[in-house]
Design a protein around this motif. Structure first.
Motif, PDB file in Angstrom:
ATOM      1  N   CYS A  44      -0.770  -1.659   3.337  1.00 48.20           N
ATOM      2  CA  CYS A  44      -0.274  -2.346   2.562  1.00 48.20           C
ATOM      3  C   CYS A  44      -1.338  -2.271   1.104  1.00 48.20           C
ATOM      4  CB  CYS A  44      -0.823  -3.939   2.916  1.00 48.20           C
ATOM      5  SG  CYS A  44      -0.346  -5.160   1.617  1.00 48.20           S
TER       6      CYS A  44
ATOM      7  N   LEU B 282      -1.825  -3.857  -1.398  1.00 47.44           N
ATOM      8  CA  LEU B 282      -2.488  -5.350  -1.643  1.00 47.44           C
ATOM      9  C   LEU B 282      -3.922  -5.619  -1.214  1.00 47.44           C
ATOM     10  CD1 LEU B 282       0.808  -7.478  -2.724  1.00 47.44           C
ATOM     11  CD2 LEU B 282      -0.414  -6.080  -4.224  1.00 47.44           C
ATOM     12  N   CYS B 283      -3.506  -5.404   0.136  1.00 49.59           N
ATOM     13  CA  CYS B 283      -4.730  -5.759   1.288  1.00 49.59           C
ATOM     14  C   CYS B 283      -5.515  -4.450   1.327  1.00 49.59           C
ATOM     15  CB  CYS B 283      -4.058  -6.215   2.470  1.00 49.59           C
ATOM     16  SG  CYS B 283      -2.997  -7.633   2.590  1.00 49.59           S
TER      17      CYS B 283
ATOM     18  N   CYS C 286       4.042  -6.479   5.256  1.00 48.33           N
ATOM     19  CA  CYS C 286       2.567  -6.701   5.323  1.00 48.33           C
ATOM     20  C   CYS C 286       2.169  -7.838   6.398  1.00 48.33           C
ATOM     21  CB  CYS C 286       1.397  -6.636   4.327  1.00 48.33           C
ATOM     22  SG  CYS C 286      -0.245  -7.186   4.497  1.00 48.33           S
TER      23      CYS C 286
ATOM     24  N   ASP D  63      -0.328  -9.703   6.783  1.00 50.11           N
ATOM     25  CA  ASP D  63      -1.406 -10.403   6.283  1.00 50.11           C
ATOM     26  C   ASP D  63      -0.865 -11.325   4.901  1.00 50.11           C
ATOM     27  OD1 ASP D  63      -3.265  -9.856   8.071  1.00 50.11           O
ATOM     28  OD2 ASP D  63      -4.835  -9.366   6.493  1.00 50.11           O
ATOM     29  N   CYS D  64      -0.174 -10.243   4.119  1.00 48.67           N
ATOM     30  CA  CYS D  64       0.216 -11.113   2.778  1.00 48.67           C
ATOM     31  C   CYS D  64       1.573 -10.998   2.765  1.00 48.67           C
ATOM     32  CB  CYS D  64      -0.364 -10.506   1.546  1.00 48.67           C
ATOM     33  SG  CYS D  64       0.105  -8.795   1.050  1.00 48.67           S
TER      34      CYS D  64
ATOM     35  N   ASN E  93       3.780  -8.855   1.753  1.00 44.10           N
ATOM     36  CA  ASN E  93       3.996  -8.013   0.934  1.00 44.10           C
ATOM     37  C   ASN E  93       5.103  -7.084   1.646  1.00 44.10           C
ATOM     38  OD1 ASN E  93       4.363  -6.037  -1.065  1.00 44.10           O
ATOM     39  ND2 ASN E  93       2.341  -4.956  -0.524  1.00 44.10           N
TER      40      ASN E  93
HETATM   41 ZN   LIG Z   1      -1.027  -7.158   2.437  1.00 41.71          ZN
END
Ligand SMILES: [Zn+2]
Length: 121
Positions: free
Chosen positions: A74, A76-77, A90, A92-93, A95
């Motif tokens: 990812c 972003l992360c 993702c 986590d987020c 995405n």
């Molecule tokens: Zn992410």
């Protein structure tokens, strides 16, 4: 059968990597297969055996398969995640614009040749 052409590809790669003066039998061919490569292991093994049995130096070659997990990155992360389902999101987020790092490859990683000295008579 898709695996038949994959098996042919693997054998072509092996043949390209054999030393030109090679006269020793190939014993083991190791391939790395991504979980998402869409390969049915039994079919690939069958296809490999069929083609190898008719290929010089590969008559007795065994196919060893190693499976690599599906890993996404990812941006972003900035993290990598191993996922078990082909949902490219993702964890986590959420995405969806993730990169696939591994899990779709099909690679020949090792070719073992019987290099024990031939007996001179
Ligand atoms: Zn992410």
């Amino acid at each position: 059968m898709h695996e038949m052409s994959v098996a042919q590809n693997i054998i072509d790669i092996v043949l390209q990597h054999l030393p030109e003066e090679n006269s020793q039998p190939v014993q083991v061919v190791t391939v790395k297969i991504g979980k998402m490569a869409g390969i049915v292991p039994d079919s690939l093994e069958f296809g490999f055996q069929v083609i190898a049995s008719e290929t010089p130096h590969l008559e007795n070659a065994q196919l060893r398969m190693e499976f690599t997990p599906l890993i996404i990155h990812c941006p972003l992360c900035g993290k990598d995640f191993e996922i078990n389902d082909p949902y490219f999101i993702c964890p986590d987020c959420n995405n969806t614009n993730v990169e696939i790092k591994s899990g779709t490859e099909l690679q020949v990683t090792e070719i073992e040749i019987d290099d024990s000295p031939q007996e001179e008579s």
